[in-house]
Structures are given as structure tokens and as C-alpha cells.
Design a protein around this motif. Sequence first.
Motif, short mmCIF file in Angstrom:
data_model
loop_
_atom_site.label_atom_id
_atom_site.label_comp_id
_atom_site.label_asym_id
_atom_site.label_seq_id
_atom_site.Cartn_x
_atom_site.Cartn_y
_atom_site.Cartn_z
N SER A 66 -20.23 1.90 0.83
CA SER A 66 -19.42 3.06 0.46
C SER A 66 -18.16 2.63 -0.29
CB SER A 66 -19.05 3.86 1.71
OG SER A 66 -18.40 3.02 2.65
N LEU A 86 -8.22 6.20 -6.07
CA LEU A 86 -8.96 5.47 -5.03
C LEU A 86 -8.89 6.20 -3.70
CD1 LEU A 86 -8.04 1.77 -5.87
CD2 LEU A 86 -10.35 2.71 -5.77
N ILE A 87 -7.75 6.79 -3.40
CA ILE A 87 -7.62 7.54 -2.15
C ILE A 87 -8.63 8.69 -2.14
CG2 ILE A 87 -6.10 9.13 -0.88
CD1 ILE A 87 -3.79 7.20 -1.47
N LEU A 139 -13.95 4.09 4.46
CA LEU A 139 -13.11 3.44 5.47
C LEU A 139 -13.49 4.03 6.80
CD1 LEU A 139 -9.59 5.06 5.64
CD2 LEU A 139 -11.47 6.02 4.33
N GLU A 181 -22.75 6.30 7.58
CA GLU A 181 -21.84 5.15 7.54
C GLU A 181 -21.85 4.38 8.85
OE1 GLU A 181 -20.34 3.84 4.81
OE2 GLU A 181 -21.74 5.27 3.96
N MET A 227 -22.61 12.32 6.54
CA MET A 227 -21.92 11.20 5.88
C MET A 227 -21.42 10.20 6.92
SD MET A 227 -18.83 11.23 3.10
CE MET A 227 -17.59 12.08 4.08
N LEU A 240 -5.31 5.68 4.24
CA LEU A 240 -5.33 5.19 2.85
C LEU A 240 -3.92 5.08 2.26
CD1 LEU A 240 -8.47 7.19 1.80
CD2 LEU A 240 -8.20 4.75 1.31
N PRO A 254 -15.37 15.47 4.73
CA PRO A 254 -14.57 14.24 4.78
C PRO A 254 -13.60 14.25 5.96
CG PRO A 254 -14.51 15.22 2.59
CD PRO A 254 -15.13 16.23 3.50
N ARG A 255 -13.25 13.09 6.44
CA ARG A 255 -12.35 12.97 7.59
C ARG A 255 -10.92 13.34 7.20
NH1 ARG A 255 -12.80 6.95 8.94
NH2 ARG A 255 -11.04 7.44 10.28
N PHE A 273 -12.26 7.06 -1.91
CA PHE A 273 -12.51 6.47 -0.58
C PHE A 273 -12.71 7.57 0.47
CE2 PHE A 273 -11.66 1.76 0.04
CZ PHE A 273 -11.82 1.42 -1.30
N THR A 274 -11.96 8.66 0.33
CA THR A 274 -12.12 9.77 1.27
C THR A 274 -13.48 10.44 1.08
OG1 THR A 274 -9.73 10.15 1.22
CG2 THR A 274 -11.08 11.94 2.09
N ALA A 275 -13.82 10.69 -0.17
CA ALA A 275 -15.08 11.38 -0.45
C ALA A 275 -16.29 10.57 -0.01
CB ALA A 275 -15.18 11.69 -1.95
N ARG A 276 -16.21 9.26 -0.12
CA ARG A 276 -17.34 8.38 0.25
C ARG A 276 -17.26 7.90 1.69
NH1 ARG A 276 -21.78 7.86 -3.27
NH2 ARG A 276 -21.04 7.93 -5.41
N ASN A 277 -16.21 8.28 2.39
CA ASN A 277 -15.93 7.70 3.72
C ASN A 277 -15.96 6.17 3.66
OD1 ASN A 277 -15.19 8.42 6.42
ND2 ASN A 277 -17.07 7.44 7.08
N VAL A 279 0.83 -1.21 0.00
CA VAL A 279 0.00 0.00 0.00
C VAL A 279 0.86 1.25 0.00
CG1 VAL A 279 -0.22 0.04 2.53
CG2 VAL A 279 -1.98 1.12 1.13
N THR A 285 -8.29 -1.39 4.93
CA THR A 285 -8.15 -0.50 3.78
C THR A 285 -6.98 -0.85 2.84
OG1 THR A 285 -9.15 1.20 5.15
CG2 THR A 285 -8.09 1.94 3.13
N PRO A 286 -5.78 -1.10 3.36
CA PRO A 286 -4.68 -1.45 2.44
C PRO A 286 -5.01 -2.67 1.56
CG PRO A 286 -3.82 -0.88 4.59
CD PRO A 286 -5.31 -0.99 4.75
N ALA A 311 -8.43 10.29 6.98
CA ALA A 311 -8.63 9.22 5.99
C ALA A 311 -7.39 9.06 5.10
CB ALA A 311 -9.86 9.53 5.13
N LEU A 358 -7.71 -1.72 -0.98
CA LEU A 358 -7.18 -0.94 -2.11
C LEU A 358 -6.50 -1.87 -3.11
CD1 LEU A 358 -5.65 2.20 -0.34
CD2 LEU A 358 -7.75 2.08 -1.68
N SER A 388 0.73 4.15 -2.95
CA SER A 388 0.54 5.56 -2.63
C SER A 388 1.69 6.41 -3.20
CB SER A 388 0.45 5.72 -1.11
OG SER A 388 0.44 7.07 -0.76
N ASP A 389 2.92 5.95 -2.96
CA ASP A 389 4.09 6.72 -3.43
C ASP A 389 4.10 6.88 -4.95
OD1 ASP A 389 4.89 6.98 -0.84
OD2 ASP A 389 6.51 5.50 -0.94
#
Lengths: 164, 792
Positions: free
Chosen positions: A144, A90-91, A100, B684, B680, B28, B20-21, A94-98, A78, A106-107, B24, A110, A82-83
Motif C-alpha cells: 500500500s 502523500l498524506i 500506514l 491490509e 481495505m 501522517l 479511510p481511517r 497514504f490515507t486513501a490506500r491505508n 515531518v 510513517t514520518p 491516519a 514520508l 506537513s505545515d
Amino acid sequence: MSKTANITLKINGEDITATVPVRLNLVDFLRHDVGLTGSHVGCEHGVCGACTVEVNGDAVRGCLMLAVQADGTEVTTVEGLSDSGRSAALIRSFTARNALQCGFCTPGMLASALSYIDAGGAADKAAIREHISGNYCRCTGYQSIVEAICDVITENATTEEAGA
Amino acid sequence: MTGPAMIFDKPNSYIGQPTPRADAARLLAGRGRFVDDLQLPRMVHAAFYRSPYAHAKINGIDVTEARAAPGVVAVYTGAELSKHVTPYVGVLSHLAGLRSAPQHPLAVDAARWQGEPLVMVIAQTRAQAEDACELIDPDLEELPAVVDSETALDAETPVLHSEFDSNLAWERTVDVGDIDSAFAAPGVTVVERQFRFGRHTGVTLESRGTVCDYDPSEEQLTVYYSGQAPHMMQVIYSKHLGIAEENVRVISNDVGGSFGIKIHTYGDEIAAGVAAKLLNRPVKFIADRLESFMTDIHARDHVVTAKMGISEQGTIVGIDFDDLTGIGPFSMYPRTSAIECNQVLNLTGAPYAMENYRAKGRVVFQNKTLMCQYRAVGHPIAMAIADCLLEDCARSIGMDPVDVRRKNLMADDSYPRNSTSGMKLDDLSHQKALEKLTEIMDYKGLRDDQEAKRKAGVYRGIGFVSMVEVTNPSPMFYGIGGAPIASQDGATVRLDAGGALHISSSITEQGQGTNAILGQIAAGVFGVDIERVKVSTGDTKTVPYGGGTWASRGAGIGGEAMLQAAHALKEQVLEVAGVLLQTPVEALDIKNGCVVDAGTDNERMPLADLARTVYYRGNELPSDLKPELIATRHYRVSDFPFVFTNGAMAAHVEVDIETGFVKVLHFWAVEDCGRVINPMLVDEQVRGGVVQGIGGALYEECLYSPEGQLMNATMADYIVPMAAEMPEITVAHIETPTKTSVLGAKGAGEAGTGGAPAAIMNAVNDALSPLGKSIWQMPMTPERVLQVINRN
């Protein structure tokens, strides 16, 4: 008691050489020997998917593969996703939809999501649910996560159309 | 409560926004900080030899070979460890009559459940510690096991603790009105069912674990803790290890799911602390999945015989039930294992107006894993008793399940009032929630579809639940009974020299979004961009004193403390601004990080300028102005024992009558958790909770052999909900703020888990109704569904 072996592999683009007990599994090697603690250990018997990493491009359970079996392979965790920016979309989604909560699955989630997207998977919620059914999440209820993966596929399609 | 009501109307308020958090991105990117990620210098690893028997006398344990094994640093038997740690007893004085025996971190004289830790091995690596466990030679004499809760109180059943006369841990009776006369009245239909709620467990994806580090030079124990109540654990380590409370620091970084599992006292985690103190070095213990199944608390395990009476017009005349629950060999310390049964007695039928109520609860010891508080404590049982009997009654008198609820649910304008069981209720909206639910689910459309499908031999069902949830508990929950568990929480907010806010709170983050909502509240109430708020939680050394995040209390209690602190800091800052700007305080406000003229939002001074003046150039201030750019406030619920929420939920299922498989087609939840801080995050929480409820209703069960052996302690054998089986879940809200706080937020974390099982059971029974069959046991596995279909 515990025999060792020398291995050389590429992890997130870096060449790593190590002497490992032959009984050490890949995810423990990554976490405790290499310091890549982003991959998690949930069940140690291949069910929960928290340890999912890429080995030579395939999504693999890090708890069902020994470190010695990874000799000569290319492993991406993971942190590497990311790097390199491969998980950037996806990051964002996933943030926008919460998608996680505690972040422990999560890792692995993903890695599984990327394997679906990279294989050209459709924005089909039932198919996505099927694909991630090897990844256990106790927090979200999955909806989500499915929507976040869908968003990335839809977004990619829109970008490609615009590009074409 | 009075207070700054205008904070919710401000244009830059974050309260109510789906922000958003902030954390997160870190999770991630694989940058989480979970307990097992920690590597400390000189750290050694613990593994445990655990009882292979459900019940055994310990005649002796030979650890000679284990001590000599490669890498082994130390080995402790229960007898050895008990010289360094005191035992604990899980009782609370307000649960009158509750009894339990002293429990040692490692068993000393007898093992009382399979998996109970008997010996701790400390070695250089976990693998070496496990290797050494293999060399332990115990002399254990297997004893008859008390496995079945239903025979635990029989005269011929062995008594688990010799100091007691029976296996009864606690019992309580509630008797209101005259249930016998009510049931005997003319025209009353009485239905009776026996419910069985299987044992299940939390299956947190991150297993329990700890790193304990002891520094003898400062007599300081630092415990890295994956859990929900750092200050409670501080007291427990202090008390039982004999270390001054202020010398115990408990740090909870990222927690990989908890759900009530990681809020209890586990012998292996306490033993790790003892080992750290004895060895003067860090000790890590991380439970593997087998250890999680065998030693994490289990939940539910109730057998309930219950009756409900209903008049010809559909009015509930009363509920009468007997609840028997098995809790394992000890009452869990310090929250006790009687709370769930107590909740069942308190909550059953609480949404409904009725005159008569009789409830009996018995809590018994047995040789199984300890049972204790898990998400939605008691709620799934209480809601199923009332709402599944209610739909059964409605079927008996030919009434629609929605109509029967409309008739019996307390009126939305009837509060404050008490439930029949005596619970104080206020600010609830059962009727509105039910109406909204039937709208969003298209109830009539589903009934039409059901009828059409039935003609085609497809069995679909619709089931409901109207529920309450206990949230924001006051001191009446634990503190009153003597538990070292804070009911109040504190929040501190500090303005730094750059104009950013640093906030800290005693509530904890386990993925709910605690840190996010604290940031929203502070930013919105004070008036800065949320990106300029830095949040700290989970460290007893740095945060105010408080309870943590459990019992759906974080947002409601910790959030209110945060609101009050941010409001106090704002007043302090405006006082300084008034002097510096030579403007009356009432004419100023703070928005977007600036002191502004109230009303026009004309920018007068950036907060950074104000803070730098105070911190660097105090000479510019009048000598009698002594600014405090930090504020702390604490909050507890004082007018009510609990702040109840309500919800209405519905499940749509299809039962394959050939295979017994139940497919959940869709689920709807209308939740009233008062003011929604972040819709949100609340949605959840509800979705995740519903799925945990579905798990308990359809899949999850800890199965034991007659000898007390846990038979499905792997994730391949214990079935948890996975993505493919789970439905889409539609969530909607009613917002009836609680009057107990300015924020008005009630809890939201447990409603789904508390309500979903009853809705699913009702839906399955609705699907089976054309066959004249019904099921009353959870989980409703295919095998059990087929059994009831095939039963004559």
C-alpha cells in the motif's frame, strides 16, 4: 562527563539556538530538546529509517548524525513537511490506500518518499520498493505504501500535463 | 442471535465500506502520541544493568559507584526491589500440570537469560542512567547454561529451577482413533519429516516502553503503556505493587506495533512502576533495540517430528506428531508460554476430515529469552505440519496439491462439526476459498509457466495452505484458567447536545484500525455521518471494562458490543422522538443525523434538536419520560470456545539453485473472516500478516551461541522483510458470517502470519522437487537451501 557545544540551526524554518551534549544525536535533540516528536527512534543504528529527516534537502538518518553536526544546517521534520504542505499529496494518498497502520514508520517513510518524488522518480513499483528499502515497516507489508507513492507521482504527472 | 439485521442493508451503513481511517491524518502529520513522546514534570529515566550471562548465580552486586554518579537519583538491585513488589508465576489452571518458578522483575538470586534485568538505575537523563550502569560491579558466577531445547530433558542436563525435578514445564497428549493401525493399513503411504521452526521475535518498530507516574496524595499510579491489554495490566500493577486496582490507571495512546509482543509482563516495565511509587515522580523507561531483541518475547522455537498417512486414492488417514518447544527460563506471566504448544496440538490438521490423530507436545525450560504469544500463536507450526506433509504425501502418490485438498478439506455444508482434535467448528468455507484461490491465481497458467521455466533451468514453485485461524476467543482461552484477562468487551455510545456521538470501547488500537471500525459500526447502526463520531479507547479510567485487542478479537467481540450499544441508543432516542413528534416509534428511523419517517426518509427532527430539548429544556418533556441518551453494552462469545476463520493461500517462488536464494514472486490469500467491516483495513491486515509470515519462513531467526549468547541482536544482523524483497499480495474474500453475533465478524489479524510460512515452504519444496530435494527448516535461508540441494 558530557561536554556540551552551542549550535544554531534552522528547523522547519525557525532559527533555533541550543546548548547540547556533544554525544547527543540529532533525532534525540529534535524529539526531546526541540519537542518535535514526530521523528521516531526505531533502532538507533541506521537500519530502520524511522528517524529519517531532511538536512539541507537530503534525507538523513537522525540517529546517525550528531546534533552538533547539524550546526548551521536547515532541518525539516515531518511536522515541517506537513505545515508547509509539501507532504499534502502523500498524506492524501497514504490515507486513501491505508498505507500506514501503527504510524511509527510513517514520518521516515514520508521523508524517503518525498526524496524519491522530488528527485523525479518514476511511478515504477520496483524502483520505489528499492528506494524505500531503508525504511522498515512491520505493519503494512509495503504494497500500500508503494501504491500510495505511485499515486502521487501519477497524479503529479497528470497535473503537469494538464498545466502544459 | 437475533437482532437488527436490516442495519447491513441501510443505504448509509458504513459496515462493509473501505472507509479511510480518521486517525491516519494525525499520524501522517507527525502528531502521533507514543509513549516516548511524553514529557512529564520531574520525570526521571530508567536504565537497566542486564545479565551478560545466560545463566549465573548472583553472589552480590556493588552499586556504590553507580549511586554516586552524576544525575543518579536511585539505584535498585533485585534484592532491594523485591521488598516492594511481589514475584509472579506464569501458570493457568486449565493447562493442567503447567509449572513455572516465581519470577522477579529484577533477578534476585540467579540470572537465567542474557539480558535479564538485574539492577535498575534512575537518573535525570537516560544517558546518565546508562553511564551509571557502566559503574556497576556485579559478582556473578557463571553457571552451565541450558541452551538446546532438544537436550533440555536429558539426565545430564542441569535443572534450571531447583524446586523441579526436570526442565519440563508442561506436556500434553491428544490421541484420537487408532493412528498405528491406520498407518499400517494396506495401500497407505506414510511420510515422515522433522520440522524445525527457528526462534524469531516481533521487532515492533516502536520498542517497548512505559512512563509510570505515582501521585502519593491520591495513591494513584498512572501507567502510560504501549500495549494491547490495559485492563490486564491494571490488575497486574495493582496486585504486585500492592495498590488498589481502582487506583491504577493504564493509558494506551498510540502504539507503534505490538503483534503480541506488548501484551506480557516485563520486569523492566514493572520495575519502572515500583520506582515511580518509591520516588513519587514519573519514571520513563524506553527499551533500546538491543534490549528489545534480548528481552521482548521470542516466538516459535519448535522441533516437530511428524507423520501423515494417505491412501492410494488420496485420503488422509491421520497425522501423528511430537512437538518440542523451548520457552526460556520461565513461563511468561500471565498468559503462559504453553499456549503456543497447546494451539499446535489443537489446530494441526483442523481443515481436514480425518479419523486418526495423535499429538504429543512438550514445553521445556532453557536459558534463553522467554518465548510466548506472538501474532498467529502456534498457527504457523500447525499449518506447516499438516499442509507441508500433505503436499509431501501428494507428491509421493502423484496427486496434485489442489486435488488432494479438494478431496480432504471439510465440506462447506458439513458444519457445525468438530475437528479431529476436538475443536468446535462452524461457518467455514474451505472448499469455496480454495476454488476462489485457484481462479484468482490462474493456477493452470502458473503450472504451464513452471514447466516452461524448468526446461530453461529456472526453478519455480507453487505452494498452498488451507488454514484455520483462532479468533474471537471465549472465556475458555484465559479466564477459565484464572488469568486476569477479560474475555468480554464493552462499548458505550453517548449522544451529545450537538447531535454527535461519543463512543468508547475496551478494545484497543495498535494500527489495525480499531477506532475506525468502531466508528463505522456506531455511525452505521445509529444513523449519523461518520465524521460526527468521536472514538475513545485505551484508557482504563474512561472506557468500559474489557480485554483489549489480541487473538484477533477486537472487531468480532468489541465490534459486536459497539453494534449492540448503538442499537440500544437508537431505540432510546427513537422513544424520545416518538413522544416529541407524537408519532409511533415503529414509524421513525434515524438517518444522516436526523430523525426521519421510516420508509420515506422524510426529515422530522435533527438529532441536535432532540438532544438539546432533552439536555436544556427538559420541561418540554412529559414528566414520566426520563431519557437516557447513553447506552452501554457488553458482549462475549458464549456458544463456542473460539470462532474459527478459514483461508486458502498460495505462494509463487523462484529458487536460485546456485545461491540458495528464494524470491517470492507473488502471494495470494483468500480469507473468510465472516462479515467484512472495512475491506481495505482487512486486506491490509492480511498483507501485513503475510509479510510477517514470509519473514519467519525466509529470514528471521534469533541465533544463539552454545553458551546462550544472542548473536544477532541488531537490525543489521537480524533480517526483517524490507520492501524490495516483498511480493505483491492479492487478497480476496469469502464472507460466511459467524452465527455467534449479529455483526457476524470474525477476526482477520493473524491469518497471513499463520498461513504464509506453510505456503512458502510448500512452494520452495515444489521448486526443488525436480532435484528430489526438500527443506523442512524455517527460516529457509540461502545457506540451508544450498545444504539440502547439495546433500546426497
